[in-house]
Design a protein around this motif. Structure first.
Motif, PDB file in Angstrom:
ATOM      1  N   HIS A  76       0.705  -1.290   0.052  1.00  0.00           N
ATOM      2  CA  HIS A  76      -0.072  -0.166  -0.032  1.00  0.00           C
ATOM      3  C   HIS A  76       0.849   1.299  -0.266  1.00  0.00           C
ATOM      4  N   TYR A  77       1.804   1.083   0.867  1.00  0.00           N
ATOM      5  CA  TYR A  77       2.655   2.422   0.738  1.00  0.00           C
ATOM      6  C   TYR A  77       3.582   2.669  -0.526  1.00  0.00           C
ATOM      7  N   ALA A  78       4.069   1.449  -1.034  1.00  0.00           N
ATOM      8  CA  ALA A  78       4.987   1.535  -2.179  1.00  0.00           C
ATOM      9  C   ALA A  78       4.168   1.843  -3.424  1.00  0.00           C
ATOM     10  N   ALA A  79       2.692   1.644  -3.106  1.00  0.00           N
ATOM     11  CA  ALA A  79       2.118   2.099  -4.519  1.00  0.00           C
ATOM     12  C   ALA A  79       1.895   3.845  -4.558  1.00  0.00           C
ATOM     13  N   SER A  80       2.583   4.577  -3.593  1.00  0.00           N
ATOM     14  CA  SER A  80       2.548   5.829  -3.763  1.00  0.00           C
ATOM     15  C   SER A  80       3.775   6.455  -3.968  1.00  0.00           C
ATOM     16  N   LEU A  81       4.847   5.528  -4.379  1.00  0.00           N
ATOM     17  CA  LEU A  81       6.134   5.685  -4.846  1.00  0.00           C
ATOM     18  C   LEU A  81       6.237   5.494  -6.390  1.00  0.00           C
ATOM     19  N   GLU A  82       7.275   6.127  -6.938  1.00  0.00           N
ATOM     20  CA  GLU A  82       7.669   5.764  -8.348  1.00  0.00           C
ATOM     21  C   GLU A  82       8.203   4.315  -8.049  1.00  0.00           C
ATOM     22  N   LEU A  83       8.241   3.774  -9.524  1.00  0.00           N
ATOM     23  CA  LEU A  83       8.573   2.169  -9.257  1.00  0.00           C
ATOM     24  C   LEU A  83       9.940   1.833  -8.794  1.00  0.00           C
ATOM     25  N   PRO A  84      11.058   2.711  -9.244  1.00  0.00           N
ATOM     26  CA  PRO A  84      12.359   2.402  -8.778  1.00  0.00           C
ATOM     27  C   PRO A  84      12.394   2.679  -7.036  1.00  0.00           C
ATOM     28  N   GLU A  85      11.877   3.810  -6.844  1.00  0.00           N
ATOM     29  CA  GLU A  85      11.807   3.720  -5.124  1.00  0.00           C
ATOM     30  C   GLU A  85      10.934   2.839  -4.547  1.00  0.00           C
ATOM     31  N   ALA A  86       9.845   2.398  -5.178  1.00  0.00           N
ATOM     32  CA  ALA A  86       9.034   1.411  -4.434  1.00  0.00           C
ATOM     33  C   ALA A  86       9.897  -0.045  -4.477  1.00  0.00           C
ATOM     34  N   GLU A  87      10.430  -0.528  -5.483  1.00  0.00           N
ATOM     35  CA  GLU A  87      11.360  -1.754  -5.486  1.00  0.00           C
ATOM     36  C   GLU A  87      12.422  -1.561  -4.173  1.00  0.00           C
ATOM     37  N   ARG A  88      13.017  -0.386  -4.133  1.00  0.00           N
ATOM     38  CA  ARG A  88      13.911  -0.152  -2.841  1.00  0.00           C
ATOM     39  C   ARG A  88      13.213  -0.406  -1.714  1.00  0.00           C
ATOM     40  N   TYR A  89      12.235   0.403  -1.548  1.00  0.00           N
ATOM     41  CA  TYR A  89      11.593   0.410  -0.243  1.00  0.00           C
ATOM     42  C   TYR A  89      11.131  -1.142   0.230  1.00  0.00           C
ATOM     43  N   LEU A  90      10.497  -1.890  -0.992  1.00  0.00           N
ATOM     44  CA  LEU A  90       9.767  -3.136  -0.649  1.00  0.00           C
ATOM     45  C   LEU A  90      11.253  -3.964  -0.188  1.00  0.00           C
ATOM     46  N   GLY A  91      12.328  -3.904  -0.997  1.00  0.00           N
ATOM     47  CA  GLY A  91      13.483  -4.573  -0.585  1.00  0.00           C
ATOM     48  C   GLY A  91      13.854  -4.394   0.608  1.00  0.00           C
ATOM     49  N   ASN A  92      14.027  -3.260   1.186  1.00  0.00           N
ATOM     50  CA  ASN A  92      14.510  -2.887   2.524  1.00  0.00           C
ATOM     51  C   ASN A  92      13.386  -3.318   3.419  1.00  0.00           C
ATOM     52  N   SER A  93      11.995  -3.291   3.188  1.00  0.00           N
ATOM     53  CA  SER A  93      10.991  -3.636   4.117  1.00  0.00           C
ATOM     54  C   SER A  93      11.271  -5.270   4.422  1.00  0.00           C
ATOM     55  N   ALA A  94      11.466  -5.932   3.405  1.00  0.00           N
ATOM     56  CA  ALA A  94      11.599  -7.448   3.353  1.00  0.00           C
ATOM     57  C   ALA A  94      12.883  -7.848   3.914  1.00  0.00           C
ATOM     58  N   ALA A  95      13.893  -7.093   3.932  1.00  0.00           N
ATOM     59  CA  ALA A  95      15.060  -7.477   4.712  1.00  0.00           C
ATOM     60  C   ALA A  95      14.879  -7.235   6.329  1.00  0.00           C
ATOM     61  N   VAL A  96      13.886  -6.035   6.589  1.00  0.00           N
ATOM     62  CA  VAL A  96      13.704  -5.766   8.005  1.00  0.00           C
ATOM     63  C   VAL A  96      12.832  -7.203   8.492  1.00  0.00           C
ATOM     64  N   SER A  97      11.780  -7.428   7.777  1.00  0.00           N
ATOM     65  CA  SER A  97      10.583  -8.312   8.210  1.00  0.00           C
ATOM     66  C   SER A  97      11.320  -9.858   8.246  1.00  0.00           C
ATOM     67  N   GLU A  98      12.230 -10.049   7.206  1.00  0.00           N
ATOM     68  CA  GLU A  98      13.154 -11.288   7.413  1.00  0.00           C
ATOM     69  C   GLU A  98      13.857 -11.383   8.720  1.00  0.00           C
ATOM     70  N   ARG A  99      14.424 -10.172   9.031  1.00  0.00           N
ATOM     71  CA  ARG A  99      15.479 -10.285  10.122  1.00  0.00           C
ATOM     72  C   ARG A  99      14.643 -10.407  11.358  1.00  0.00           C
ATOM     73  N   LEU A 100      13.393  -9.841  11.463  1.00  0.00           N
ATOM     74  CA  LEU A 100      12.546 -10.053  12.594  1.00  0.00           C
ATOM     75  C   LEU A 100      12.060 -11.251  12.799  1.00  0.00           C
ATOM     76  N   ALA A 101      11.492 -11.920  11.808  1.00  0.00           N
ATOM     77  CA  ALA A 101      10.752 -13.163  11.616  1.00  0.00           C
ATOM     78  C   ALA A 101      12.002 -14.233  12.187  1.00  0.00           C
ATOM     79  N   SER A 102      13.049 -13.969  11.548  1.00  0.00           N
ATOM     80  CA  SER A 102      14.221 -14.861  12.125  1.00  0.00           C
ATOM     81  C   SER A 102      14.511 -14.754  13.702  1.00  0.00           C
ATOM     82  N   ALA A 103      14.681 -13.693  14.000  1.00  0.00           N
ATOM     83  CA  ALA A 103      14.542 -13.637  15.481  1.00  0.00           C
ATOM     84  C   ALA A 103      13.649 -14.345  16.534  1.00  0.00           C
ATOM     85  N   ALA A 104      12.366 -14.046  15.902  1.00  0.00           N
ATOM     86  CA  ALA A 104      11.008 -14.591  16.410  1.00  0.00           C
ATOM     87  C   ALA A 104      11.021 -16.266  16.497  1.00  0.00           C
ATOM     88  N   VAL A 105      11.517 -16.717  15.375  1.00  0.00           N
ATOM     89  CA  VAL A 105      11.490 -18.057  15.075  1.00  0.00           C
ATOM     90  C   VAL A 105      12.796 -18.602  15.921  1.00  0.00           C
TER      91      VAL A 105
END
Length: 197
Positions: free
Chosen positions: A50-79
């Motif tokens: 939803h947030y990325a939809a308000s960004l230009e495509l290259p910026e959306a890709e960077r944002y989603l990549g950074n968000s994925a890294a954060v979520s994967e790190r937090l998921a790894s810590a939780a598991v």
């Protein structure tokens, strides 16, 4: 060590993780918790597409990549925390089941961001993927299960005791107390299927 398995049902930024042990007719919950895999300081963290939809495509890709890294790190810590705690109690995690929605492949990012229904689908996949990656990093085999196939897969896994297993899981809330929601029951059933293999 006693065998145990994890079942996970994700929502936007959080999910329910249930660990079970025992054989089919006498499943026991060894752990259950809510896991949060977003950073509240990141704008749009709970709804990254939803947030990325308000960004230009290259910026959306960077944002989603950074968000994925954060979520994967937090998921790894939780598991990893669950695995550590269960290991201290002499449980060995033999696998994990992650509940999926439709499981259909997603189109390109540009097409996703242009369609509100696809944005919701992509977000679901985003958070399930983070937990799946976390399990794989911890060398925990992952079995994806489409939610709409859960009952049918339970019949295949448990045979003529499938309905008894489902009743046992449904009634666990009485002995372990709340919360014991539909999310918990579905995650526990999926985890029990891992142990039945």
């Amino acid at each position: 060590m006693t065998r145990a398995a994890l079942g996970v049902r994700m929502h936007s930024g959080w999910g329910v993780l249930v660990a079970v042990s025992g054989d089919a007719p006498s499943v026991e919950v060894t752990d259950r918790r809510r896991i949060v895999i977003t950073d509240p300081t990141i704008p749009g963290g709970n709804q990254p597409y939803h947030y990325a939809a308000s960004l230009e495509l290259p910026e959306a890709e960077r944002y989603l990549g950074n968000s994925a890294a954060v979520s994967e790190r937090l998921a790894s810590a939780a598991v990893a925390e669950v695995v550590r705690e269960l290991d201290a109690r002499h449980y060995r995690i033999v696998g994990s089941a992650i509940l999926l929605a439709s499981g259909r492949p997603l189109p390109s990012l540009a097409k996703i961001l242009a369609s509100h229904p696809l944005i919701h689908t992509a977000e679901g996949e985003f958070f399930r993927h983070a937990v799946s990656q976390a399990c794989e990093r911890l060398k925990i085999p992952v079995m994806p299960i489409r939610e709409r196939e859960l009952e049918e897969r339970a019949k295949t896994a448990f045979g003529n005791v499938a309905s008894r297993v489902q009743r046992t899981i449904a009634s666990l809330g009485r002995s372990i107390g709340p919360p014991w929601t539909k999310d918990h029951k579905a995650a526990a059933l999926a985890a029990a299927m891992i142990l039945a293999k």
